[in-house]
Design an enzyme around this catalytic site. Sequence first.
Site, mmCIF file in Angstrom:
data_model
loop_
_atom_site.group_PDB
_atom_site.id
_atom_site.type_symbol
_atom_site.label_atom_id
_atom_site.label_comp_id
_atom_site.label_asym_id
_atom_site.label_seq_id
_atom_site.Cartn_x
_atom_site.Cartn_y
_atom_site.Cartn_z
ATOM 1 C CG ASP A 123 -1.680 5.786 2.417
ATOM 2 O OD1 ASP A 123 -1.919 5.525 1.237
ATOM 3 O OD2 ASP A 123 -2.547 6.250 3.199
ATOM 4 C CG ASP A 124 -0.276 8.943 0.097
ATOM 5 O OD1 ASP A 124 -0.240 8.733 -1.134
ATOM 6 O OD2 ASP A 124 -1.265 8.690 0.808
ATOM 7 C CG HIS A 150 -1.939 1.055 1.244
ATOM 8 N ND1 HIS A 150 -3.114 0.975 1.968
ATOM 9 C CD2 HIS A 150 -1.984 2.260 0.621
ATOM 10 C CE1 HIS A 150 -3.822 2.070 1.793
ATOM 11 N NE2 HIS A 150 -3.144 2.884 0.981
ATOM 12 C CD GLU A 164 -7.711 6.635 4.269
ATOM 13 O OE1 GLU A 164 -8.246 6.487 3.157
ATOM 14 O OE2 GLU A 164 -6.638 7.278 4.437
ATOM 15 C CG HIS A 207 -1.380 5.919 -3.036
ATOM 16 N ND1 HIS A 207 -2.529 5.615 -3.739
ATOM 17 C CD2 HIS A 207 -1.638 5.606 -1.740
ATOM 18 C CE1 HIS A 207 -3.443 5.145 -2.898
ATOM 19 N NE2 HIS A 207 -2.922 5.124 -1.681
ATOM 20 C CG HIS A 257 -7.622 3.119 -0.572
ATOM 21 N ND1 HIS A 257 -6.929 2.496 -1.553
ATOM 22 C CD2 HIS A 257 -6.738 3.957 0.048
ATOM 23 C CE1 HIS A 257 -5.672 2.930 -1.550
ATOM 24 N NE2 HIS A 257 -5.529 3.820 -0.588
HETATM 25 N N1 LIG Z 1 -4.753 7.495 2.235
HETATM 26 C C1 LIG Z 1 -5.410 7.538 1.079
HETATM 27 N N2 LIG Z 1 -6.719 7.255 1.057
HETATM 28 C C2 LIG Z 1 -7.410 7.317 -0.074
HETATM 29 N N3 LIG Z 1 -6.871 7.641 -1.253
HETATM 30 C C3 LIG Z 1 -5.562 7.921 -1.295
HETATM 31 N N4 LIG Z 1 -4.766 8.270 -2.316
HETATM 32 C C4 LIG Z 1 -3.540 8.454 -1.830
HETATM 33 N N5 LIG Z 1 -3.521 8.240 -0.501
HETATM 34 C C5 LIG Z 1 -4.783 7.892 -0.140
HETATM 35 ZN ZN LIG Z 2 -3.760 4.683 0.169
#
Ligand SMILES: Nc1ncnc2[nH]cnc12
Ligand SMILES: [Zn+2]
Length: 355
Positions: A293-294, A20, A215, A22, A212
């Site tokens: 994630d990011d 996970h 969350e 991006h 996803h």
């Molecule tokens: N945490 C996240 N939740 C949903 N979409 C995303 N796109 C990038 N990060 C995300």
């Molecule tokens: Zn994500």
Amino acid sequence: MCNDSKIHGFLEKLPKCEHHVHLEGCLTPELMFTLAARNGIKLPDPETRPEFSSAESLYTRYENFTSLDDFLSYYFIGMSVLKQQDDYEALAWEYFQKANADGVHHAEVFFDPQEHINRGVLYDTVVSGFTAGCRRAEKEYGMTTKLILCFVKHLPASDASKVFDLAVERGDFDSGVVHGIGASSSEVGPPKDMFKEIYATAHSKGIQRTAHAGEEGDPSYISAALDAYKSQRIDHGIRLIDSPSLMERIVKDEILLTVCPVSNVKLRCFDHISQVPIRRFLDAGVKFSINSDDPAYFGGFILHNYCAVQEAFGLSIADWRLIALNSIEGSWIEQERKLELLKLVDEHIDKHLAD
Ligand SMILES: Nc1ncnc2[nH]cnc12
Ligand SMILES: [Zn+2]
């Protein structure tokens, strides 16, 4: 960084699978400004948006996301600087270098083609650039990699269908250039099953599926991903703690959750890492992997997440072994590669215990 240097060393070298992350979420402010200048892309004016005056001021702003959608507003501006194939390759390569340093042996990475296509970038440019980054990581690090095509929920489902059809027509799923599909972006608001036709076709073609869910949204988002999408994994899934019966189903069906602890705190899903249900999931038999994630937006890559979990929960080596084994088992790789990774994990643990 863990306070205890021995456990830090253990976690650093523990063979990891990331499921996970991006690729667009790996775009640092430094690379964003460089690519904006090179590609002649106008970022928001620092006169009205002072956070865009320097990399430091953006990092400061990133310390204060108020929600998923607040973060996404920066994420979509950030990725607007990507234009040429080389940009996509450079971004992927930056991620793979960090992942390799953090002990990742297998990475399944998301990308959001709709956003790029909407700005006039060809799907082929995006996929070719990201694929080049993947091939380099495989060649230089012996990593295994997979691309997962994500549909974004804030854009029309008809756009997502066009991208999916294009990927199918090009043979990207058959060739393995793209390995699976996902769904991301804003959670609460868009219909929970907005991509159900796409997922049904993907299911009929044997294409791997994740989404996803849970969350920011309640457990019904997770049920919808399981029922309407026949999703094999759930990305995040933390709100499972609000539904004991759904938790039982996830355990019984051995659905892997791709949990992102630092992201959950940065986006205010929890106030502190200790509230992420790591211990509860372990005790209940919920299978999960730990992911970044990011990372460029949340202050750290996968090891940062492993260390944050260790600091909050003081997990045992047996707990980490289970997390590592479930991460391997839930990966979309051949059995032979799984066995190779399982062996690496056990060798690493044996060495740690012998030291
Ligand atoms: N945490 C996240 N939740 C949903 N979409 C995303 N796109 C990038 N990060 C995300
Ligand atoms: Zn994500």
